[in-house]
Design a protein around this motif. Structure first.
Motif, mmCIF file in Angstrom:
data_model
loop_
_atom_site.group_PDB
_atom_site.id
_atom_site.type_symbol
_atom_site.label_atom_id
_atom_site.label_comp_id
_atom_site.label_asym_id
_atom_site.label_seq_id
_atom_site.Cartn_x
_atom_site.Cartn_y
_atom_site.Cartn_z
ATOM 1 N N LEU A 1 0.807 -1.226 0.000
ATOM 2 C CA LEU A 1 0.000 0.000 0.000
ATOM 3 C C LEU A 1 0.844 1.282 0.000
ATOM 4 C CD1 LEU A 1 -3.165 -0.638 2.211
ATOM 5 C CD2 LEU A 1 -3.108 0.318 -0.091
ATOM 6 N N PRO A 2 1.889 1.388 0.829
ATOM 7 C CA PRO A 2 2.722 2.601 0.747
ATOM 8 C C PRO A 2 3.343 2.798 -0.630
ATOM 9 C CG PRO A 2 3.163 1.409 2.785
ATOM 10 C CD PRO A 2 2.314 0.515 1.941
ATOM 11 N N LEU A 3 3.714 1.709 -1.299
ATOM 12 C CA LEU A 3 4.266 1.833 -2.647
ATOM 13 C C LEU A 3 3.205 2.278 -3.637
ATOM 14 C CD1 LEU A 3 6.593 -1.294 -2.731
ATOM 15 C CD2 LEU A 3 7.313 1.081 -2.959
ATOM 16 N N LEU A 4 1.952 1.871 -3.415
ATOM 17 C CA LEU A 4 0.863 2.313 -4.290
ATOM 18 C C LEU A 4 0.690 3.829 -4.222
ATOM 19 C CD1 LEU A 4 -1.598 1.993 -6.118
ATOM 20 C CD2 LEU A 4 -2.943 1.369 -4.087
ATOM 21 N N VAL A 5 0.666 4.392 -3.023
ATOM 22 C CA VAL A 5 0.477 5.840 -2.923
ATOM 23 C C VAL A 5 1.731 6.580 -3.408
ATOM 24 C CG1 VAL A 5 -1.258 5.704 -1.107
ATOM 25 C CG2 VAL A 5 1.148 5.864 -0.466
ATOM 26 N N TYR A 6 2.910 5.975 -3.209
ATOM 27 C CA TYR A 6 4.140 6.558 -3.759
ATOM 28 C C TYR A 6 4.058 6.625 -5.283
ATOM 29 C CZ TYR A 6 8.963 6.471 -5.505
ATOM 30 O OH TYR A 6 10.115 6.712 -6.198
ATOM 31 N N SER A 7 3.631 5.513 -5.910
ATOM 32 C CA SER A 7 3.504 5.487 -7.366
ATOM 33 C C SER A 7 2.436 6.461 -7.840
ATOM 34 C CB SER A 7 3.173 4.068 -7.836
ATOM 35 O OG SER A 7 4.210 3.176 -7.498
ATOM 36 N N ALA A 8 1.314 6.538 -7.096
ATOM 37 C CA ALA A 8 0.250 7.471 -7.472
ATOM 38 C C ALA A 8 0.773 8.908 -7.472
ATOM 39 C CB ALA A 8 -0.926 7.324 -6.509
ATOM 40 N N GLN A 9 1.571 9.245 -6.474
ATOM 41 C CA GLN A 9 2.130 10.599 -6.417
ATOM 42 C C GLN A 9 3.043 10.857 -7.616
ATOM 43 O OE1 GLN A 9 5.238 11.623 -3.422
ATOM 44 N NE2 GLN A 9 3.746 13.116 -2.648
ATOM 45 N N GLN A 10 3.862 9.861 -7.980
ATOM 46 C CA GLN A 10 4.748 10.017 -9.130
ATOM 47 C C GLN A 10 3.958 10.127 -10.426
ATOM 48 O OE1 GLN A 10 8.141 10.350 -8.746
ATOM 49 N NE2 GLN A 10 7.648 10.293 -6.547
ATOM 50 N N ILE A 11 2.886 9.352 -10.538
ATOM 51 C CA ILE A 11 2.074 9.365 -11.760
ATOM 52 C C ILE A 11 1.371 10.705 -11.926
ATOM 53 C CG2 ILE A 11 -0.029 8.386 -12.796
ATOM 54 C CD1 ILE A 11 0.950 5.642 -11.776
ATOM 55 N N LYS B 1 2.449 13.464 -11.200
ATOM 56 C CA LYS B 1 3.426 14.454 -11.645
ATOM 57 C C LYS B 1 3.713 14.344 -13.143
ATOM 58 C CE LYS B 1 5.890 14.628 -7.195
ATOM 59 N NZ LYS B 1 7.181 14.336 -6.508
ATOM 60 N N GLN B 2 3.273 13.232 -13.756
ATOM 61 C CA GLN B 2 3.531 13.014 -15.173
ATOM 62 C C GLN B 2 2.587 13.856 -16.029
ATOM 63 O OE1 GLN B 2 6.038 10.597 -16.139
ATOM 64 N NE2 GLN B 2 6.417 10.747 -13.935
ATOM 65 N N ARG B 3 3.084 14.281 -17.171
ATOM 66 C CA ARG B 3 2.224 15.008 -18.100
ATOM 67 C C ARG B 3 1.361 14.069 -18.930
ATOM 68 N NH1 ARG B 3 6.065 19.828 -20.638
ATOM 69 N NH2 ARG B 3 6.416 20.929 -18.637
ATOM 70 N N SER B 4 1.881 12.905 -19.198
ATOM 71 C CA SER B 4 1.155 11.945 -20.029
ATOM 72 C C SER B 4 -0.119 11.470 -19.337
ATOM 73 C CB SER B 4 2.045 10.741 -20.341
ATOM 74 O OG SER B 4 1.323 9.747 -21.033
ATOM 75 N N VAL B 5 -1.182 11.263 -20.118
ATOM 76 C CA VAL B 5 -2.460 10.836 -19.559
ATOM 77 C C VAL B 5 -2.527 9.318 -19.407
ATOM 78 C CG1 VAL B 5 -3.661 10.569 -21.772
ATOM 79 C CG2 VAL B 5 -4.956 11.209 -19.712
ATOM 80 N N TRP B 6 -1.675 8.583 -20.141
ATOM 81 C CA TRP B 6 -1.763 7.117 -20.109
ATOM 82 C C TRP B 6 -1.440 6.513 -18.742
ATOM 83 C CZ3 TRP B 6 -4.616 5.262 -23.670
ATOM 84 C CH2 TRP B 6 -4.646 5.852 -24.930
ATOM 85 N N PRO B 7 -0.403 6.957 -18.057
ATOM 86 C CA PRO B 7 -0.179 6.414 -16.706
ATOM 87 C C PRO B 7 -1.347 6.692 -15.761
ATOM 88 C CG PRO B 7 1.778 7.542 -17.497
ATOM 89 C CD PRO B 7 0.688 7.866 -18.465
ATOM 90 N N LYS B 8 -1.946 7.876 -15.881
ATOM 91 C CA LYS B 8 -3.098 8.195 -15.032
ATOM 92 C C LYS B 8 -4.272 7.283 -15.356
ATOM 93 C CE LYS B 8 -1.886 13.103 -14.510
ATOM 94 N NZ LYS B 8 -0.728 13.127 -15.416
ATOM 95 N N ALA B 9 -4.474 7.004 -16.649
ATOM 96 C CA ALA B 9 -5.562 6.108 -17.051
ATOM 97 C C ALA B 9 -5.325 4.697 -16.528
ATOM 98 C CB ALA B 9 -5.687 6.097 -18.572
ATOM 99 N N ALA B 10 -4.063 4.223 -16.614
ATOM 100 C CA ALA B 10 -3.741 2.883 -16.109
ATOM 101 C C ALA B 10 -3.954 2.803 -14.608
ATOM 102 C CB ALA B 10 -2.296 2.533 -16.463
ATOM 103 N N LEU B 11 -3.537 3.848 -13.891
ATOM 104 C CA LEU B 11 -3.758 3.881 -12.445
ATOM 105 C C LEU B 11 -5.249 3.864 -12.122
ATOM 106 C CD1 LEU B 11 -2.741 4.243 -9.517
ATOM 107 C CD2 LEU B 11 -2.770 6.722 -9.919
ATOM 108 N N GLY B 12 -6.023 4.635 -12.872
ATOM 109 C CA GLY B 12 -7.478 4.672 -12.640
ATOM 110 C C GLY B 12 -8.124 3.312 -12.857
ATOM 111 N N ILE B 13 -7.706 2.615 -13.921
ATOM 112 C CA ILE B 13 -8.257 1.280 -14.188
ATOM 113 C C ILE B 13 -7.899 0.314 -13.065
ATOM 114 C CG2 ILE B 13 -8.106 -0.710 -15.731
ATOM 115 C CD1 ILE B 13 -7.699 1.305 -18.038
ATOM 116 N N ALA B 14 -6.638 0.362 -12.614
ATOM 117 C CA ALA B 14 -6.205 -0.530 -11.529
ATOM 118 C C ALA B 14 -6.990 -0.254 -10.256
ATOM 119 C CB ALA B 14 -4.709 -0.358 -11.279
ATOM 120 N N ILE B 15 -7.239 1.012 -9.939
ATOM 121 C CA ILE B 15 -7.990 1.358 -8.722
ATOM 122 C C ILE B 15 -9.430 0.897 -8.834
ATOM 123 C CG2 ILE B 15 -8.897 3.294 -7.389
ATOM 124 C CD1 ILE B 15 -6.240 4.710 -7.821
#
Length: 507
Positions: free
Chosen positions: A342-352, A354-368
């Protein structure tokens, strides 16, 4: 004046932190304590074995006859031994065992919050991670059960905390304790010293010595009891052979079965957490590639330490399954991965974010979204677990009534669950691990009558149970057995029979 203000701010900040931790502890602890006190069921049968061991050890402690040999068994002994000590003044091993797990579950939730804050410096993300585990139905269920999964996870996470804070002797002590609860933590003997070398550039001689005490104690207990320091490993191998004989389909790793077991592990670990850990590994690799100097390449950050702990346990679970040292991947195996990840999940979410690309955000949303659907299924399963009446409970209630009518009654029962739920003292029970229990039908029936055993429980499990192997699917009354809670058909199912008295023909 400024120093006074600075000291006042520091004290105020410390007081707020303590108040916040107390509030978080109450938030996570209250539902777990309520479950421990009022949900009179266990999600996995091993819990009743732990309770029986804790009860036995408490009895030995009270009478002053506890010996090293009493610590030996199929499972590592620290959890049961600790529960037996705590229950000495209360004589409630069942509730003590469950409350110990509830306390450990609360501690795990707090550490998830602490690790999340260390990795993100974000109160919101840390609180989100805390709430995700504090109210996770599956984690709640095992936090108020007498199982080792949550207490073991607490020790592992304490070890991780002391590694991150560079307190290596305490980290080694927690790891050694974890080694005496579950076997998978024996890999910490290599992992923790390796981390100390990488983070501190020192040879961890004392750390390694402290770590080795856990396995050494267990090997000594095995040797002292049986004369063989590897006796528990041989017992495990014998159990695996018996399980494979009873379930020959487990001898082959078919794709459909791998898919089922992978889903079981994902159920306890949560898909969103797995995604977050894999994404976190990628971000760590990206940062490593951007490092300028050799000192930066060798730097072991807190996030990397958390990732190494997570993937070490993930790899161990996968390795034992694929090598057939473990025939099943139970959902509860994912609990420690859920806590570490879980701590790594929120760490990755914070990094994502910060990204400009929408694809990592979309992948994170699908996983959640997938993770939330899993939580919905867990909620339904928890409600079903709490409300449904099991066949074991029905048989245990009948045994309780029979005992009330005849306090001298003797019962053959291989189910620890029924023995514990019935509340009948342990000296009224016989089971298949008693010395001299015959393995043939005629000899077994003679044993029942010679011992004056009036009731026979035939459990669904047929791997180690003699009556289940000798009388599979016993349905109809016979000259030997009378159905009390008989099987409904010829399938293996928990059932209860009365042993008829031997009648001699008239002269």
């Amino acid at each position: 004046m400024s120093r006074s203000n600075s000291n006042g701010q520091t004290r105020g900040s410390g007081a707020r932190s303590i108040r916040n931790l107390i509030l978080l502890a109450l938030t996570a602890g209250v539902p777990r304590i309520i479950g421990a006190l009022f949900v009179h069921k266990e999600p996995f049968g091993d819990a009743y074995c732990y309770i029986e061991q804790a009860t036995m050890m408490r009895g030995k402690i009270v009478t002053g006859y506890l010996a090293i040999e009493n610590l030996y068994g199929f499972w590592l002994p620290l959890y049961q031994f600790f529960c037996s000590i705590v229950s000495v003044p209360f004589n409630q091993p069942v509730y003590v065992s469950r409350l110990v797990a509830a306390s450990a579950g609360t501690g795990v939730c707090l550490l998830v919050y602490v690790f999340s804050y260390l990795l993100t410096s974000s109160q919101r993300l840390s609180l989100a991670a805390f709430l995700a585990i504090a109210f996770n139905p599956f984690h709640l269920e095992y936090s108020f059960s007498a199982m080792t999964d949550i207490p073991h996870a607490l020790l592992v996470m304490l070890c991780l905390y002391f590694v991150i804070t560079d307190r290596w002797k305490l980290a080694a002590l927690m790891a050694a304790a974890a080694c005496l609860i579950r076997l998978e933590s024996w890999m910490l003997i290599l992992l923790v010293p390796a981390m100390q070398v990488m983070r501190r550039r020192t040879w961890p001689v004392l750390t390694a010595l402290i770590l080795s005490t856990g396995p050494a104690i267990w090997l000594f207990i095995c040797w002292k009891t049986t004369g063989d320091p590897l006796a528990s490993f041989h017992a495990h191998n014998q159990y695996m052979v018996a399980r494979l004989v009873a379930h020959p389909e487990f001898t082959h790793l078919a794709l459909d079965r791998i898919w089922i077991d992978a889903n079981r592990l994902a159920y306890g670990m949560n898909v969103a957490v797995l995604f977050g850990c894999l994404a976190g590994l990628w971000f760590l690799f990206r940062d490593w590639r951007k490092s300028a100097g050799l000192s930066e390449w060798l730097k072991v950050t807190d996030a990397l330490v958390c990732a190494l702990f997570f993937f070490a346990y993930f790899t161990f679970i996968a390795f034992t399954y694929l090598t057939k040292n473990n025939t099943d991947s139970w959902p509860r195996y994912g609990l420690i991965l859920f806590s570490l990840g879980l701590p790594l999940l929120v760490y990755s979410a914070q990094q994502i974010f910060k990204q400009r690309s929408v694809w990592p955000k979309a992948a994170l949303g699908i996983a959640i979204v997938i993770g939330l659907l899993q939580v919905k299924t867990q909620t339904e399963d928890l409600a079903r677990f709490v409300t449904q009446k099991t066949r074991s409970l029905t048989i245990a209630n009948v045994l309780k009534q029979e005992y009330a009518a005849d306090p001298t009654i003797k019962i053959f029962c291989d189910s620890p669950e029924m023995r514990i739920i019935s509340g009948i003292p342990g000296d009224h029970f016989y089971h298949s691990f008693f010395d001299g229990v015959p393995k043939d039908r005629e000899g077994f029936v003679g044993f029942l009558r010679a011992k004056g055993i009036k009731l026979l429980v035939i459990p669904e499990e047929n791997e180690t149970s003699t009556p289940s192997q000798l009388f599979p699917g016993l349905v109809k009354d016979t000259a030997v057995f009378e159905g009390v809670v008989p099987a409904l058909d010829d399938r293996h199912i928990d059932s209860l029979y009365r042993v008829r008295e031997l009648k001699f023909p008239p002269r």
